[in-house]
Design an enzyme around this catalytic site. Structure first.
Site, PDB file in Angstrom:
ATOM      1  CG  HIS A 117      11.018  -2.064  -0.332  1.00  0.00           C
ATOM      2  ND1 HIS A 117      10.407  -0.845  -0.491  1.00  0.00           N
ATOM      3  CD2 HIS A 117      10.080  -2.883   0.183  1.00  0.00           C
ATOM      4  CE1 HIS A 117       9.145  -0.924  -0.092  1.00  0.00           C
ATOM      5  NE2 HIS A 117       8.922  -2.149   0.313  1.00  0.00           N
ATOM      6  CG  HIS A 143       8.257  -5.311   4.045  1.00  0.00           C
ATOM      7  ND1 HIS A 143       7.069  -4.727   4.393  1.00  0.00           N
ATOM      8  CD2 HIS A 143       8.506  -4.923   2.773  1.00  0.00           C
ATOM      9  CE1 HIS A 143       6.601  -4.029   3.371  1.00  0.00           C
ATOM     10  NE2 HIS A 143       7.458  -4.129   2.370  1.00  0.00           N
ATOM     11  CB  CYS A 164       2.703  -5.867   0.690  1.00  0.00           C
ATOM     12  SG  CYS A 164       2.002  -6.221  -0.934  1.00  0.00           S
ATOM     13  CG  ASN A 195       8.877  -0.644   3.790  1.00  0.00           C
ATOM     14  OD1 ASN A 195       7.748  -0.360   3.436  1.00  0.00           O
ATOM     15  ND2 ASN A 195       9.748  -1.271   3.009  1.00  0.00           N
TER      16      ASN A 195
HETATM   17  C1  LIG Z   1      -3.602  -4.111 -11.744  1.00  0.00           C
HETATM   18  C2  LIG Z   1      -5.032  -4.502 -11.367  1.00  0.00           C
HETATM   19  C3  LIG Z   1      -5.963  -3.301 -11.514  1.00  0.00           C
HETATM   20  C4  LIG Z   1      -5.439  -5.583 -12.309  1.00  0.00           C
HETATM   21  O1  LIG Z   1      -6.682  -6.073 -11.853  1.00  0.00           O
HETATM   22  P1  LIG Z   1      -7.665  -6.683 -12.942  1.00  0.00           P
HETATM   23  O2  LIG Z   1      -8.903  -7.090 -12.232  1.00  0.00           O
HETATM   24  O3  LIG Z   1      -6.957  -7.693 -13.776  1.00  0.00           O
HETATM   25  O4  LIG Z   1      -7.936  -5.385 -13.836  1.00  0.00           O
HETATM   26  P2  LIG Z   1      -9.001  -5.196 -14.997  1.00  0.00           P
HETATM   27  O5  LIG Z   1      -8.255  -4.567 -16.101  1.00  0.00           O
HETATM   28  O6  LIG Z   1      -9.763  -6.476 -15.232  1.00  0.00           O
HETATM   29  O7  LIG Z   1     -10.031  -4.123 -14.338  1.00  0.00           O
HETATM   30  C5  LIG Z   1     -10.856  -4.512 -13.265  1.00  0.00           C
HETATM   31  C6  LIG Z   1     -11.513  -3.228 -12.781  1.00  0.00           C
HETATM   32  O8  LIG Z   1     -10.513  -2.391 -12.168  1.00  0.00           O
HETATM   33  C7  LIG Z   1     -10.465  -1.147 -12.861  1.00  0.00           C
HETATM   34  N1  LIG Z   1      -9.042  -0.741 -12.936  1.00  0.00           N
HETATM   35  C8  LIG Z   1      -8.067  -1.358 -13.615  1.00  0.00           C
HETATM   36  N2  LIG Z   1      -6.891  -0.701 -13.409  1.00  0.00           N
HETATM   37  C9  LIG Z   1      -7.178   0.335 -12.587  1.00  0.00           C
HETATM   38  C10 LIG Z   1      -6.400   1.391 -12.035  1.00  0.00           C
HETATM   39  N3  LIG Z   1      -5.074   1.466 -12.246  1.00  0.00           N
HETATM   40  N4  LIG Z   1      -6.999   2.316 -11.259  1.00  0.00           N
HETATM   41  C11 LIG Z   1      -8.312   2.236 -11.016  1.00  0.00           C
HETATM   42  N5  LIG Z   1      -9.121   1.251 -11.514  1.00  0.00           N
HETATM   43  C12 LIG Z   1      -8.552   0.320 -12.298  1.00  0.00           C
HETATM   44  C13 LIG Z   1     -11.016  -1.401 -14.249  1.00  0.00           C
HETATM   45  O9  LIG Z   1     -11.501  -0.214 -14.786  1.00  0.00           O
HETATM   46  C14 LIG Z   1     -12.099  -2.384 -13.941  1.00  0.00           C
HETATM   47  O10 LIG Z   1     -13.180  -1.670 -13.395  1.00  0.00           O
HETATM   48  P3  LIG Z   1     -14.699  -2.128 -13.804  1.00  0.00           P
HETATM   49  O11 LIG Z   1     -14.751  -2.039 -15.299  1.00  0.00           O
HETATM   50  O12 LIG Z   1     -14.810  -3.544 -13.297  1.00  0.00           O
HETATM   51  O13 LIG Z   1     -15.569  -1.151 -13.069  1.00  0.00           O
HETATM   52  C15 LIG Z   1      -5.075  -5.015  -9.907  1.00  0.00           C
HETATM   53  O14 LIG Z   1      -4.363  -6.260  -9.871  1.00  0.00           O
HETATM   54  C16 LIG Z   1      -4.426  -4.018  -8.945  1.00  0.00           C
HETATM   55  O15 LIG Z   1      -5.001  -2.985  -8.628  1.00  0.00           O
HETATM   56  N6  LIG Z   1      -3.181  -4.341  -8.492  1.00  0.00           N
HETATM   57  C17 LIG Z   1      -2.438  -3.482  -7.563  1.00  0.00           C
HETATM   58  C18 LIG Z   1      -2.687  -3.913  -6.120  1.00  0.00           C
HETATM   59  C19 LIG Z   1      -1.811  -3.125  -5.190  1.00  0.00           C
HETATM   60  O16 LIG Z   1      -1.968  -1.924  -5.045  1.00  0.00           O
HETATM   61  N7  LIG Z   1      -0.837  -3.824  -4.554  1.00  0.00           N
HETATM   62  C20 LIG Z   1       0.081  -3.231  -3.584  1.00  0.00           C
HETATM   63  C21 LIG Z   1       1.155  -2.417  -4.290  1.00  0.00           C
HETATM   64  S1  LIG Z   1       2.516  -2.142  -3.206  1.00  0.00           S
HETATM   65  C22 LIG Z   1       3.479  -3.566  -3.502  1.00  0.00           C
HETATM   66  O17 LIG Z   1       3.230  -4.334  -4.347  1.00  0.00           O
HETATM   67  C23 LIG Z   1       4.706  -3.782  -2.662  1.00  0.00           C
HETATM   68  C24 LIG Z   1       5.903  -3.010  -3.138  1.00  0.00           C
HETATM   69  C25 LIG Z   1       6.090  -3.060  -4.598  1.00  0.00           C
HETATM   70  O18 LIG Z   1       5.636  -1.743  -2.798  1.00  0.00           O
HETATM   71  C26 LIG Z   1       7.184  -3.373  -2.427  1.00  0.00           C
HETATM   72  C27 LIG Z   1       7.252  -4.703  -1.834  1.00  0.00           C
HETATM   73  O19 LIG Z   1       7.120  -5.646  -2.605  1.00  0.00           O
HETATM   74  O20 LIG Z   1       7.419  -4.769  -0.613  1.00  0.00           O
END
Ligand SMILES: CC(C)(COP(=O)([O-])OP(=O)([O-])OC[C@H]1O[C@@H](n2cnc3c(N)ncnc32)[C@H](O)[C@@H]1OP(=O)([O-])[O-])[C@@H](O)C(=O)NCCC(=O)NCCSC(=O)C[C@@](C)(O)CC(=O)[O-]
Length: 328
Positions: A233, A235, A266, A275
């Protein structure tokens, strides 16, 4: 590529593409629901990939799957996928000079490839550095792997295919360009041992170079990881994605991620471009004699169209060159 659904395929200019504009507004669940309830017939099976950062994300995913199957079981049967009516494929006189001219194929042959069914998969994504893991998942690498264990278990119980990612495998925006290849291999092995069907090793920042890619691939092989379990993958932030792809090809990797028009990026890797553009990747693969079945002219048109619809610049070199020739 944020937490919205991510489709690992290219789009035709029809219903699904219209949905793409919603990607900017809809959240992952809405996008997946629409994809399941109004399946787009493109003539080829498409794998729709849904990013799942934790168990809550998996529960959201299952909720959408279950509610969509209720809706579709109550809905009148949808018409079979529309066969591609005598698609005007480019003439069969493929010019030797242009490795990208797509030879003509009898429409019956194309229709024979009509998609049997699209598939929905999930992705879990770990990072190869602690700093990026904290930024992207708000936890340590070890904690993220522990989070993924029940996700993989539950997904496998429902026969859902799971793709793992290892981000910042060739350079980290926080810890710099020297990600340890052995760390990448260790995390990749962990994801595969947990049950991931494949692991996409991601150069999130585009800092990867040919020598570093070669070193990384050797480390993955030395760890006993077989090539067909790996995707790459890249970029293209520093313009090295294609040369890194060729290194991957020579090593025996056959799955490469890309995005039409070079869309994506990202949010946690500042400055990261999308990408490598699918048009550039396919043009390069065709020049090496690889048969992808992808029509680069159609690809170029789609890339230009969706970039315009999303108000993004079209980042493909080959796509723009192909279009310029078509218009001349
Ligand atoms: C994982 C967390 C949520 C931890 O974030 P956190 O703050 O530690 O989570 P939490 O458990 O403390 O929850 C905080 C709030 O988020 C809610 N929550 C908790 N989980 C979810 C969920 N799944 N869906 C919807 N809501 C959610 C949860 O309910 C809570 O809501 P509140 O009670 O405050 O109202 C955060 O760090 C996160 O969302 N991370 C993902 C960010 C993201 O999307 N990054 C890009 C992905 S693509 C990528 O990484 C690149 C890749 C892999 O594709 C390839 C490359 O590397 O090039």
């Amino acid at each position: 590529m944020g937490a919205t659904g991510m489709c690992r395929a290219f789009y035709k200019k029809d219903g699904l593409a219209a949905l793409l504009m919603d990607f900017q507004m809809a959240n992952s669940s809405e996008v997946l629901d629409a994809l399941l309830v109004q399946p787009t017939s493109t003539g080829h099976a498409i794998a729709f990939n849904y990013l799942v950062p934790n168990v809550k994300g998996l529960q959201n995913f299952f909720h959408v799957l279950d509610s969509a199957s209720t809706k579709t079981s109550q809905a009148p049967p949808s018409p079979p996928p529309t066969p591609i009516e005598s698609a005007e494929w480019p003439a069969s006189n493929t010019s030797a000079q242009d490795p990208n001219a797509v030879p003509s194929r009898a429409s019956s042959d194309i229709n024979a490839n009509l998609s049997k069914s699209n598939t929905t998969e999930i992705s879990v994504f770990a990072a190869a550095t602690e700093a990026f893991s904290k930024a992207n998942l708000n936890c340590s690498i070890a904690e993220s792997l522990e989070r993924f264990r029940p996700i993989l278990l539950q997904a496998k119980e429902r026969n859902i295919r799971v793709r793992g990612y290892v981000s910042v495998a060739l350079g980290c925006p926080y810890e710099g360009p020297k990600t340890d290849p052995r760390k990448v291999a260790e995390i990749t092995s962990s994801l595969l041992e947990m049950g991931a069907d494949e692991v996409s090793v991601a150069d999130t920042t585009g800092m990867g170079t040919a020598p570093k890619t070669r070193e990384l691939l050797k480390a993955l092989s030395a760890a006993g990881i077989v090539n067909h379990d790996i995707a790459l993958h890249f970029h293209d932030t520093y313009g090295q994605a294609l040369v890194n792809t060729v290194v991957g090809l020579e090593h025996g990797i056959r799955i490469f991620d890309s995005s039409v028009g070079g869309l994506g990026g990202c949010p946690y890797s500042k400055g990261a471009t999308g990408n490598v553009a699918t048009e550039d990747l396919v043009y390069c693969l065709h020049s090496l004699g690889v048969k992808t079945g992808i029509d680069t002219q159609e690809m170029a048109k789609i890339g230009a169209w969706i970039s315009e619809e999303l108000g993004k610049s079209n980042e493909t070199r080959a796509g723009k060159a192909i279009l310029a020739r078509l218009r001349s």
